[in-house]
Design a protein around this motif. Structure first.
Motif, PDB file in Angstrom:
ATOM      1  N   ASP A  41      -3.975  -6.573  -4.955  1.00  0.00           N
ATOM      2  CA  ASP A  41      -3.078  -5.441  -4.699  1.00  0.00           C
ATOM      3  C   ASP A  41      -2.181  -5.101  -5.890  1.00  0.00           C
ATOM      4  OD1 ASP A  41      -3.925  -4.749  -2.196  1.00  0.00           O
ATOM      5  OD2 ASP A  41      -2.430  -5.931  -1.121  1.00  0.00           O
ATOM      6  N   ILE A  42      -1.959  -6.059  -6.798  1.00  0.00           N
ATOM      7  CA  ILE A  42      -0.917  -5.897  -7.802  1.00  0.00           C
ATOM      8  C   ILE A  42      -1.320  -5.288  -9.149  1.00  0.00           C
ATOM      9  CG2 ILE A  42       0.398  -7.812  -6.831  1.00  0.00           C
ATOM     10  CD1 ILE A  42      -0.480  -9.501  -9.227  1.00  0.00           C
ATOM     11  N   PRO A  43      -2.612  -5.159  -9.496  1.00  0.00           N
ATOM     12  CA  PRO A  43      -2.931  -4.708 -10.857  1.00  0.00           C
ATOM     13  C   PRO A  43      -2.259  -3.409 -11.293  1.00  0.00           C
ATOM     14  CG  PRO A  43      -4.900  -5.570  -9.843  1.00  0.00           C
ATOM     15  CD  PRO A  43      -3.843  -5.535  -8.772  1.00  0.00           C
ATOM     16  N   ALA A  44      -2.242  -2.383 -10.424  1.00  0.00           N
ATOM     17  CA  ALA A  44      -1.654  -1.098 -10.813  1.00  0.00           C
ATOM     18  C   ALA A  44      -0.166  -1.240 -11.125  1.00  0.00           C
ATOM     19  CB  ALA A  44      -1.866  -0.066  -9.705  1.00  0.00           C
ATOM     20  N   ILE A  45       0.558  -1.945 -10.251  1.00  0.00           N
ATOM     21  CA  ILE A  45       1.995  -2.138 -10.483  1.00  0.00           C
ATOM     22  C   ILE A  45       2.214  -3.042 -11.692  1.00  0.00           C
ATOM     23  CG2 ILE A  45       4.123  -3.096  -9.514  1.00  0.00           C
ATOM     24  CD1 ILE A  45       3.247  -0.448  -8.276  1.00  0.00           C
ATOM     25  N   ALA A  46       1.372  -4.063 -11.853  1.00  0.00           N
ATOM     26  CA  ALA A  46       1.558  -5.031 -12.943  1.00  0.00           C
ATOM     27  C   ALA A  46       1.418  -4.382 -14.316  1.00  0.00           C
ATOM     28  CB  ALA A  46       0.573  -6.189 -12.795  1.00  0.00           C
ATOM     29  N   VAL A  47       0.351  -3.585 -14.530  1.00  0.00           N
ATOM     30  CA  VAL A  47       0.158  -3.002 -15.859  1.00  0.00           C
ATOM     31  C   VAL A  47       1.215  -1.943 -16.149  1.00  0.00           C
ATOM     32  CG1 VAL A  47      -2.310  -3.509 -15.910  1.00  0.00           C
ATOM     33  CG2 VAL A  47      -1.550  -1.306 -15.033  1.00  0.00           C
ATOM     34  N   TYR A 141     -12.916  12.355  -2.675  1.00  0.00           N
ATOM     35  CA  TYR A 141     -13.618  11.090  -2.450  1.00  0.00           C
ATOM     36  C   TYR A 141     -14.702  10.887  -3.501  1.00  0.00           C
ATOM     37  CZ  TYR A 141     -11.088  10.847   1.910  1.00  0.00           C
ATOM     38  OH  TYR A 141     -10.076  10.781   2.838  1.00  0.00           O
ATOM     39  N   ILE A 142     -14.589   9.806  -4.246  1.00  0.00           N
ATOM     40  CA  ILE A 142     -15.511   9.524  -5.344  1.00  0.00           C
ATOM     41  C   ILE A 142     -16.620   8.583  -4.891  1.00  0.00           C
ATOM     42  CG2 ILE A 142     -15.694   8.639  -7.701  1.00  0.00           C
ATOM     43  CD1 ILE A 142     -12.682   9.301  -7.998  1.00  0.00           C
ATOM     44  N   GLY A 143     -16.280   7.616  -4.049  1.00  0.00           N
ATOM     45  CA  GLY A 143     -17.281   6.704  -3.513  1.00  0.00           C
ATOM     46  C   GLY A 143     -17.497   5.477  -4.366  1.00  0.00           C
ATOM     47  N   SER A 144     -18.653   4.886  -4.246  1.00  0.00           N
ATOM     48  CA  SER A 144     -18.940   3.589  -4.879  1.00  0.00           C
ATOM     49  C   SER A 144     -19.022   3.660  -6.399  1.00  0.00           C
ATOM     50  CB  SER A 144     -20.254   3.035  -4.325  1.00  0.00           C
ATOM     51  OG  SER A 144     -21.327   3.932  -4.579  1.00  0.00           O
ATOM     52  N   ALA A 145     -19.079   4.856  -6.960  1.00  0.00           N
ATOM     53  CA  ALA A 145     -19.167   4.973  -8.416  1.00  0.00           C
ATOM     54  C   ALA A 145     -17.927   4.424  -9.116  1.00  0.00           C
ATOM     55  CB  ALA A 145     -19.375   6.433  -8.811  1.00  0.00           C
ATOM     56  N   ILE A 146     -16.835   4.298  -8.368  1.00  0.00           N
ATOM     57  CA  ILE A 146     -15.573   3.871  -8.986  1.00  0.00           C
ATOM     58  C   ILE A 146     -15.092   2.517  -8.476  1.00  0.00           C
ATOM     59  CG2 ILE A 146     -13.988   4.898  -7.299  1.00  0.00           C
ATOM     60  CD1 ILE A 146     -12.296   5.903  -9.613  1.00  0.00           C
ATOM     61  N   ASP A 147     -15.813   1.930  -7.531  1.00  0.00           N
ATOM     62  CA  ASP A 147     -15.275   0.731  -6.880  1.00  0.00           C
ATOM     63  C   ASP A 147     -15.456  -0.555  -7.661  1.00  0.00           C
ATOM     64  OD1 ASP A 147     -17.952   0.215  -6.598  1.00  0.00           O
ATOM     65  OD2 ASP A 147     -17.916  -0.056  -4.416  1.00  0.00           O
ATOM     66  N   TRP A 148     -16.139  -0.513  -8.816  1.00  0.00           N
ATOM     67  CA  TRP A 148     -16.374  -1.742  -9.590  1.00  0.00           C
ATOM     68  C   TRP A 148     -15.070  -2.423  -9.984  1.00  0.00           C
ATOM     69  CZ3 TRP A 148     -15.041  -3.231 -14.572  1.00  0.00           C
ATOM     70  CH2 TRP A 148     -15.614  -4.423 -15.025  1.00  0.00           C
ATOM     71  N   LEU A 227      -9.109   2.878  -3.497  1.00  0.00           N
ATOM     72  CA  LEU A 227      -9.267   3.914  -2.463  1.00  0.00           C
ATOM     73  C   LEU A 227     -10.663   4.535  -2.471  1.00  0.00           C
ATOM     74  CD1 LEU A 227      -5.890   5.826  -3.036  1.00  0.00           C
ATOM     75  CD2 LEU A 227      -6.404   4.250  -1.154  1.00  0.00           C
ATOM     76  N   GLU A 228     -11.385   4.344  -3.596  1.00  0.00           N
ATOM     77  CA  GLU A 228     -12.649   5.040  -3.852  1.00  0.00           C
ATOM     78  C   GLU A 228     -12.440   6.553  -3.798  1.00  0.00           C
ATOM     79  OE1 GLU A 228     -15.999   3.717  -1.628  1.00  0.00           O
ATOM     80  OE2 GLU A 228     -15.665   1.594  -2.074  1.00  0.00           O
ATOM     81  N   ALA A 229     -11.237   6.969  -4.216  1.00  0.00           N
ATOM     82  CA  ALA A 229     -10.889   8.392  -4.144  1.00  0.00           C
ATOM     83  C   ALA A 229      -9.723   8.687  -5.066  1.00  0.00           C
ATOM     84  CB  ALA A 229     -10.523   8.774  -2.713  1.00  0.00           C
ATOM     85  N   ALA A 230      -9.605   9.956  -5.455  1.00  0.00           N
ATOM     86  CA  ALA A 230      -8.455  10.427  -6.220  1.00  0.00           C
ATOM     87  C   ALA A 230      -7.519  11.136  -5.256  1.00  0.00           C
ATOM     88  CB  ALA A 230      -8.906  11.380  -7.321  1.00  0.00           C
ATOM     89  N   ASP A 231      -6.379  10.520  -4.989  1.00  0.00           N
ATOM     90  CA  ASP A 231      -5.419  11.043  -4.012  1.00  0.00           C
ATOM     91  C   ASP A 231      -4.216  11.619  -4.755  1.00  0.00           C
ATOM     92  OD1 ASP A 231      -3.715  11.587  -1.945  1.00  0.00           O
ATOM     93  OD2 ASP A 231      -3.548   9.534  -1.211  1.00  0.00           O
TER      94      ASP A 231
END
Length: 313
Positions: A41-47, A141-148, A227-231
């Motif tokens: 959960d923390i990578p976005a806040i950490a960087v 919704y972007i889907g699995s293309a971004i979930d790596w 999220l597999e999406a751009a919100d």
């Protein structure tokens, strides 16, 4: 040196006590799955907190990071969905978006000698509005293309977490072992003295705002991956959590003092607090009140520490 070690020790003790408290209150908290969830959960806040540490050290502030996250994920989603670019080019686009926003903050605040508080508050609105325009005010919704980036690897942790830890280590080395790091601390301590010593603070300050913007762009990709999406609503209020984490880590709001490693502990403390309160069934208003009290306590502690330093000096 003793002060730094004492700060680290205090943060570790606070973290351990918090884990012990929630472990005693909830039978499910003290588990591997809980800690893996917190780590992922923390990578976005950490960087983003890494960049904010640099900004606070030079006695500035950046209130736009949450909106820049949303804008960066929106532009990355745009190139992936409409131009069919891959994940890694999209990451570069997101980071470039953050870099542009950060450079704008730096050039305006430094070039025109405006308070960074006001400039970045304006960028907060500009970036958020741009994110709405880029997504037509709808979640893309972007889907699995971004979930790596958020997919579990060995031990269950994600690539985003590993990248965040590497950035924290690299940033701590930059802060403590390079000329750029010494310049940041010097500018935050006494900018006029740095000028008299022949160092122009302006390029350093602009670079710092560019760094925090770039890292916010990367954080936007981390969020989009989960999220597999751009919100366009992503990152609302993130700047408050980021600043709170940095202050809890002991970085001075007055500038001239800070540690990236200590900031990472601050991120962990905030994350453990939020996860623990959720597991014990605290309501959303209660969680906000407790988190707010922790932030206020951290700011008060920082001011007390600053006054003691002045007296001892």
């Amino acid at each position: 040196m003793r002060g730094s070690l004492g700060n680290y020790l205090g943060l570790v003790v606070a973290l351990v006590l918090m884990v012990a408290l929630f472990g005693s209150l909830s039978e499910y908290f003290f588990s591997v799955s809980t800690f893996i969830t917190i780590a992922n959960d923390i990578p976005a806040i950490a960087v983003t907190a890494v960049g904010m540490t640099f900004v606070l050290i030079i006695a500035g502030i950046d209130l736009s990071v949450g909106s820049v996250m949303a804008l960066a994920s929106a532009t990355a989603g745009l190139v992936m969905l409409q131009w069919h670019w891959g994940l890694f080019p999209a990451v570069l686009v997101a980071m470039l978006t953050g870099l542009v926003a950060g450079m704008a903050n730096g050039l305006i605040s430094v070039g025109w000698r405006l308070p960074s508080f006001i400039v970045t508050l304006g960028m907060l609105e500009v970036a958020r509005g741009s994110a709405y325009i880029a997504t037509n005010s709808r979640t893309q919704y972007i889907g699995s293309a971004i979930d790596w980036l958020s997919a579990p690897l060995f031990g269950g942790v994600s690539p985003a977490f590993i990248i965040a830890v590497l950035i924290v280590i690299a940033a701590q080395i930059v802060l403590t072992r390079t000329v750029f790091g010494r310049y940041m601390i010097g500018i935050g301590t006494n900018e006029e003295a740095m000028r008299l010593a022949g160092v122009d603070p302006r390029p350093v300050k602009i670079a710092v705002f560019a760094i925090v913007g770039t890292l916010a762009g990367l954080a936007g990709m981390f969020q989009a991956s989960r999220l597999e999406a751009a919100d366009p609503n992503a990152g609302i209020g993130a700047e408050l959590v980021v600043i709170a984490s940095v202050v809890i880590g002991g970085t001075s709001l007055m500038g001239g003092r800070g540690s990236v490693i200590a900031t990472f502990f601050g991120v962990l403390i905030i994350s453990v607090l939020e996860a623990g309160l959720a597991q014990v069934g605290a309501s959303e208003p209660t969680k906000r009140i407790i988190t707010g009290c922790v932030i206020i306590a951290a700011v008060v502690l920082d001011m007390v520490r600053e006054r003691r330093n002045r007296r001892s000096a």
